[in-house]
Scaffold this active site. Structure first.
Site, PDB file in Angstrom:
ATOM      1  N   HIS A  42       0.851  -1.179   0.000  1.00 33.24           N
ATOM      2  CA  HIS A  42       0.000   0.000   0.000  1.00 33.24           C
ATOM      3  C   HIS A  42       0.893   1.237   0.000  1.00 33.24           C
ATOM      4  O   HIS A  42       1.758   1.402   0.855  1.00 33.24           O
ATOM      5  CB  HIS A  42      -0.894  -0.029   1.241  1.00 33.24           C
ATOM      6  CG  HIS A  42      -1.791   1.155   1.380  1.00 33.24           C
ATOM      7  ND1 HIS A  42      -3.057   1.182   0.856  1.00 33.24           N
ATOM      8  CD2 HIS A  42      -1.611   2.346   1.999  1.00 33.24           C
ATOM      9  CE1 HIS A  42      -3.625   2.339   1.141  1.00 33.24           C
ATOM     10  NE2 HIS A  42      -2.762   3.059   1.845  1.00 33.24           N
TER      11      HIS A  42
ATOM     12  N   HIS B  49      -1.075   1.193  11.610  1.00 33.35           N
ATOM     13  CA  HIS B  49       0.084   2.052  11.855  1.00 33.35           C
ATOM     14  C   HIS B  49      -0.165   3.009  13.015  1.00 33.35           C
ATOM     15  O   HIS B  49      -1.296   3.249  13.427  1.00 33.35           O
ATOM     16  CB  HIS B  49       0.468   2.834  10.592  1.00 33.35           C
ATOM     17  CG  HIS B  49      -0.595   3.763  10.088  1.00 33.35           C
ATOM     18  ND1 HIS B  49      -1.790   3.324   9.576  1.00 33.35           N
ATOM     19  CD2 HIS B  49      -0.625   5.121   9.996  1.00 33.35           C
ATOM     20  CE1 HIS B  49      -2.510   4.360   9.180  1.00 33.35           C
ATOM     21  NE2 HIS B  49      -1.844   5.456   9.433  1.00 33.35           N
TER      22      HIS B  49
ATOM     23  N   GLU C 293      -4.327  12.716  12.147  1.00 28.28           N
ATOM     24  CA  GLU C 293      -5.107  12.426  10.949  1.00 28.28           C
ATOM     25  C   GLU C 293      -6.591  12.636  11.233  1.00 28.28           C
ATOM     26  O   GLU C 293      -7.216  11.853  11.960  1.00 28.28           O
ATOM     27  CB  GLU C 293      -4.865  10.985  10.485  1.00 28.28           C
ATOM     28  CG  GLU C 293      -3.422  10.689  10.126  1.00 28.28           C
ATOM     29  CD  GLU C 293      -3.220   9.253   9.652  1.00 28.28           C
ATOM     30  OE1 GLU C 293      -4.228   8.512   9.555  1.00 28.28           O
ATOM     31  OE2 GLU C 293      -2.070   8.876   9.400  1.00 28.28           O
TER      32      GLU C 293
ATOM     33  N   HIS D  58      -7.446  10.358  14.432  1.00 26.21           N
ATOM     34  CA  HIS D  58      -6.430   9.463  14.981  1.00 26.21           C
ATOM     35  C   HIS D  58      -5.220  10.330  15.313  1.00 26.21           C
ATOM     36  O   HIS D  58      -4.571  10.884  14.419  1.00 26.21           O
ATOM     37  CB  HIS D  58      -6.084   8.359  13.984  1.00 26.21           C
ATOM     38  CG  HIS D  58      -7.278   7.513  13.616  1.00 26.21           C
ATOM     39  ND1 HIS D  58      -7.553   7.146  12.315  1.00 26.21           N
ATOM     40  CD2 HIS D  58      -8.266   6.991  14.382  1.00 26.21           C
ATOM     41  CE1 HIS D  58      -8.658   6.419  12.304  1.00 26.21           C
ATOM     42  NE2 HIS D  58      -9.106   6.311  13.540  1.00 26.21           N
TER      43      HIS D  58
ATOM     44  N   HIS E 254      -4.142   2.766  14.593  1.00 24.77           N
ATOM     45  CA  HIS E 254      -5.376   2.670  13.830  1.00 24.77           C
ATOM     46  C   HIS E 254      -5.113   1.903  12.543  1.00 24.77           C
ATOM     47  O   HIS E 254      -3.975   1.571  12.217  1.00 24.77           O
ATOM     48  CB  HIS E 254      -5.964   4.051  13.536  1.00 24.77           C
ATOM     49  CG  HIS E 254      -5.008   4.996  12.866  1.00 24.77           C
ATOM     50  ND1 HIS E 254      -3.965   5.597  13.520  1.00 24.77           N
ATOM     51  CD2 HIS E 254      -4.942   5.443  11.583  1.00 24.77           C
ATOM     52  CE1 HIS E 254      -3.307   6.388  12.690  1.00 24.77           C
ATOM     53  NE2 HIS E 254      -3.870   6.293  11.501  1.00 24.77           N
TER      54      HIS E 254
END
Length: 446
Positions: free
Chosen positions: A294, A337, A343, A367, A373
């Site tokens: 990703h 992560h 965020e 987060h 999360h």
């Protein structure tokens, strides 16, 4: 707002350009050769709006010259503006490191008219506008147009993300229509008015330090992500009204109001590179992995407000648009992560790929720095079993993120007063199972 009777806005394209614009009702209204001649054409007043220090380097110097019917200095003194949400500070609230999620923020009922200004509420933030450092995240929820009222922030730039309802935004530079799946930026000091057709809701990212800019492209090359030609700024369209207007100013986190006897949108012509602008998110050029893993969300950055630390932002505006997922031999959704950034995520429409259940359009999540999360249990199970053939991701969906290097603190409204906090958010990870088997390297999910 009766949009059928409203004049269709006109635009110029480009990001960071030096623009010239004159209302066609007064041709040649821009002075030739001088910014501030002894007498301006048509008996107009010259007025400069600065977005940077006068001595900023030429390549970063931001300013615009207005040629207007009356200068904006003509108004009565400012007084406190009564507002249920300001100031709602985050400095006197106890910190909360938990994963936070909000259900869709409430929209006022039809029997209670609320305009854009009165519908703004601060969710979280960090820093202090009086020292020009930090950012804040707001939401707006309204159902009425601003009548004979204008608003501007002396604290920072507003990046507005509509989620429900089309906004017709009148500015000193001209008009813009901004729909869901579009954004607009109204920079510090620019006066504007929001007209709506009905219930409207959206998100606002305000940055105090500097201005938004396009991110550097590095090895991507000259083209990709948000391209400059896809940004639009309005064309001059003056309003000449001899009526009482309220001018609301956000100043050091408080709201103030002054009255004047004429429209603040009386700019006949202007030239400069300090402008409001809009952008359609569907024009974003996605760059994605076609091999493994990703890719970091930074590759989806539309706009950034950089800090003094290289490669680190006061705030990034990041989107997760429809795209192809092609990565091989890998877990395709976002990985689990813990980040050194804050965020704040919102959802304009659809279902976010890593949270297809409780994350709803008009809601949000936060987060914080160091808070773990990632995908909920359902998304993990689905992605771990998936046949890794090329597939479309996020069709009919648009999620976004305000990412900041600052540690965002939640306000009273965000914690309790909004009554939208999802107290069971943490439970989306509870069903994650233990699959560890010390006797088998190749474990398959059953």
């Amino acid at each position: 707002m009766d949009s059928s009777k409203a004049k269709e806005p006109q635009y110029q394209s480009g990001f960071g350009n030096y623009f010239r614009s004159t209302d066609p009702r007064c041709p040649d209204a821009l002075p030739e050769g001088q910014n501030n001649p002894q007498m301006c054409p048509y008996g107009l007043y010259a007025e400069q709006l600065s977005g940077t220090a006068f001595t900023a380097p030429r390549e970063t110097n931001k300013r615009t010259w207005f040629y207007r019917i009356r200068p904006s200095v003509i108004h009565r003194p400012f007084a406190k503006y009564e507002h249920a949400g300001f100031p709602d500070t985050y400095t006197d609230v106890a910190p909360n490191p938990n994963q936070l999620r909000w259900k869709p923020f409430p929209i006022p009922s039809s029997d209670s008219p609320v305009d854009f200004v009165d519908g703004i509420r601060t969710i979280c933030g960090a820093g202090e506008p009086s020292v020009r450092h930090g950012c804040a995240v707001h939401i707006y929820a309204c159902n009425a147009s601003m009548e004979n009222k204008a608003f501007y922030s002396s604290d920072g730039d507003f990046l507005i993300v509509p989620q429900q309802g089309t906004l017709r935004i009148r500015t000193e530079f001209g008009d813009m229509i901004v729909e869901p799946n579009e954004i607009c930026v109204i920079q510090l000091g620019m006066r504007f008015q929001v007209l709506v057709d009905g219930p409207s809701r959206g998100y606002i990212l305000e940055v105090f330090d500097s201005h938004f800019q396009l991110p550097n492209l590095g090895v991507i090359g000259a083209n990709g992500l948000a391209n400059p030609q896809d940004f639009w700024t309005p064309v001059a369209a003056f309003e000449e009204k001899e009526e009482t207007y309220k001018i609301v100013n956000k100043f050091q986190g408080f709201l103030f109001v002054a009255e004047q006897d004429h429209s603040p949108f009386d700019v006949v012509a202007w030239h400069g590179n300090y402008v409001p602008y809009k952008y359609a998110l569907e024009n974003f050029v996605v760059v994605n992995t076609v091999s493994v893993d990703h890719i970091d969300p930074s590759i989806f950055t539309v706009l950034t407000c950089p800090s003094d630390k290289p490669g680190t932002a006061i705030a990034d505006f990041v989107i997760f648009p429809p795209r192809w997922g092609v990565a091989e031999h890998t877990f395709r959704p976002p990985y689990y992560h813990r980040n050194c950034m804050s965020e704040f995520m919102g959802l304009i429409k659809g279902n976010y790929e890593a949270k297809e259940g409780g994350f709803q359009p008009g809601g949000a999540s936060l987060h914080s720095i160091g808070t773990p999360h990632g995908p909920d249990a359902l998304a993990f199970e689905k992605a771990s079993r998936a046949d890794l053939k090329p597939e479309r991701v996020a069709d009919n969906t648009m999620a976004f993120m305000f990412e900041s290097s600052l540690s965002l603190k939640v306000t009273h409204y965000g914690n309790t007063d909004c009554r939208a906090v999802d107290e069971k958010y943490y439970e989306c990870w509870k069903p994650l199972k233990k699959y560890f088997d010390p006797n088998s390297r190749d474990v398959k999910l059953t």
